[in-house]
Design an enzyme around this catalytic site. Structure first.
Site, PDB file in Angstrom:
ATOM      1  N   GLU A 131     -43.938  76.323 -72.166  1.00 55.85           N
ATOM      2  CA  GLU A 131     -44.101  74.896 -72.742  1.00 55.85           C
ATOM      3  C   GLU A 131     -45.290  74.321 -73.175  1.00 55.85           C
ATOM      4  O   GLU A 131     -45.434  73.328 -73.602  1.00 55.85           O
ATOM      5  CB  GLU A 131     -43.414  74.157 -72.591  1.00 55.85           C
ATOM      6  CG  GLU A 131     -41.683  74.896 -72.136  1.00 55.85           C
ATOM      7  CD  GLU A 131     -40.691  76.102 -71.500  1.00 55.85           C
ATOM      8  OE1 GLU A 131     -40.269  76.338 -71.079  1.00 55.85           O
ATOM      9  OE2 GLU A 131     -42.123  76.531 -70.368  1.00 55.85           O
ATOM     10  N   VAL A 172     -48.219  82.023 -63.420  1.00 54.54           N
ATOM     11  CA  VAL A 172     -46.975  83.098 -63.763  1.00 54.54           C
ATOM     12  C   VAL A 172     -47.738  84.426 -62.670  1.00 54.54           C
ATOM     13  O   VAL A 172     -48.392  84.876 -62.365  1.00 54.54           O
ATOM     14  CB  VAL A 172     -47.111  83.268 -65.132  1.00 54.54           C
ATOM     15  CG1 VAL A 172     -45.910  84.660 -65.739  1.00 54.54           C
ATOM     16  CG2 VAL A 172     -47.276  82.787 -65.933  1.00 54.54           C
ATOM     17  N   THR A 213     -39.133  92.515 -64.304  1.00 56.23           N
ATOM     18  CA  THR A 213     -38.690  92.670 -65.553  1.00 56.23           C
ATOM     19  C   THR A 213     -39.832  92.494 -66.488  1.00 56.23           C
ATOM     20  O   THR A 213     -40.985  91.641 -65.521  1.00 56.23           O
ATOM     21  CB  THR A 213     -37.367  91.109 -66.408  1.00 56.23           C
ATOM     22  OG1 THR A 213     -38.339  90.290 -66.449  1.00 56.23           O
ATOM     23  CG2 THR A 213     -36.859  91.801 -65.376  1.00 56.23           C
ATOM     24  N   HIS A 227     -40.861  90.052 -68.474  1.00 59.43           N
ATOM     25  CA  HIS A 227     -41.179  88.918 -68.743  1.00 59.43           C
ATOM     26  C   HIS A 227     -41.951  88.151 -68.279  1.00 59.43           C
ATOM     27  O   HIS A 227     -42.532  87.171 -69.002  1.00 59.43           O
ATOM     28  CB  HIS A 227     -39.181  87.989 -67.914  1.00 59.43           C
ATOM     29  CG  HIS A 227     -39.641  86.018 -67.734  1.00 59.43           C
ATOM     30  ND1 HIS A 227     -38.715  85.401 -68.757  1.00 59.43           N
ATOM     31  CD2 HIS A 227     -40.094  85.185 -67.095  1.00 59.43           C
ATOM     32  CE1 HIS A 227     -38.783  84.476 -69.139  1.00 59.43           C
ATOM     33  NE2 HIS A 227     -40.111  84.177 -67.756  1.00 59.43           N
TER      34      HIS A 227
END
Length: 159
Positions: A62, A83, A88, A90
């Site tokens: 965002e 992050v 995964t 992601h």
């Protein structure tokens, strides 16, 4: 190696601005985010930025949309987030979206945008880059410094 080749000229107030800084900051990894925000605010103060606006968003995905809104009303913008690679894919999607989104904001809005979204493999790497006691780097400061130096470079171009 991150941080290698960092400019050594101190960041100081200058007549050519900027005067306002918008910070779009994720909320995940709160302790690290606080350190990144501290670095960004310190860089702004060192550069003599008069107005600092912080907008907190849920995560790094965002950050670009908040950065775009800030770019419409501020001289420079910084996106901050963390992050950490997981099990995964992601990580790849969020890292790419945040990075590409911030670059798009800079180009679409013609506003210098600093990318302070840490994309790391481990929490130890994030802690080493987030600034604060014992950290090897201060990514919040560095991203803000980059945006400010870019603003100044653009201001020096002939009109």
């Amino acid at each position: 190696m991150a941080g290698h080749g960092t400019p050594t000229t101190p960041l100081t107030p200058a007549a050519d601005g900027p005067r306002s800084l918008g910070i779009a900051a994720a909320s995940w990894h709160a302790a690290l985010m606080d350190r990144l925000l501290d670095g960004a605010r310190r860089a702004a103060a060192n550069a003599g930025v008069d107005q600092v606006t912080v907008v907190r968003v849920p995560g790094s995905f965002e950050v670009p949309v908040a950065a775009q809104a800030l770019a419409r009303t501020h001289d420079v913008v910084v996106g901050l987030g963390v992050v950490v690679r997981g099990e995964t894919s992601h990580f790849e999607y969020i890292s790419a979206a945040a990075t590409e989104g911030l670059a798009r904001v800079a180009l679409d809005e013609s506003t210098p945008v600093g990318n302070g979204v840490l994309t790391v493999n481990t929490m130890a790497q994030a802690e080493a880059r987030a600034g604060g006691p014992g950290a090897d780097e201060d990514a919040g400061y560095a991203a803000t410094e980059a945006a400010i130096r870019t603003f100044r470079a653009l201001a020096s171009l002939p009109q």
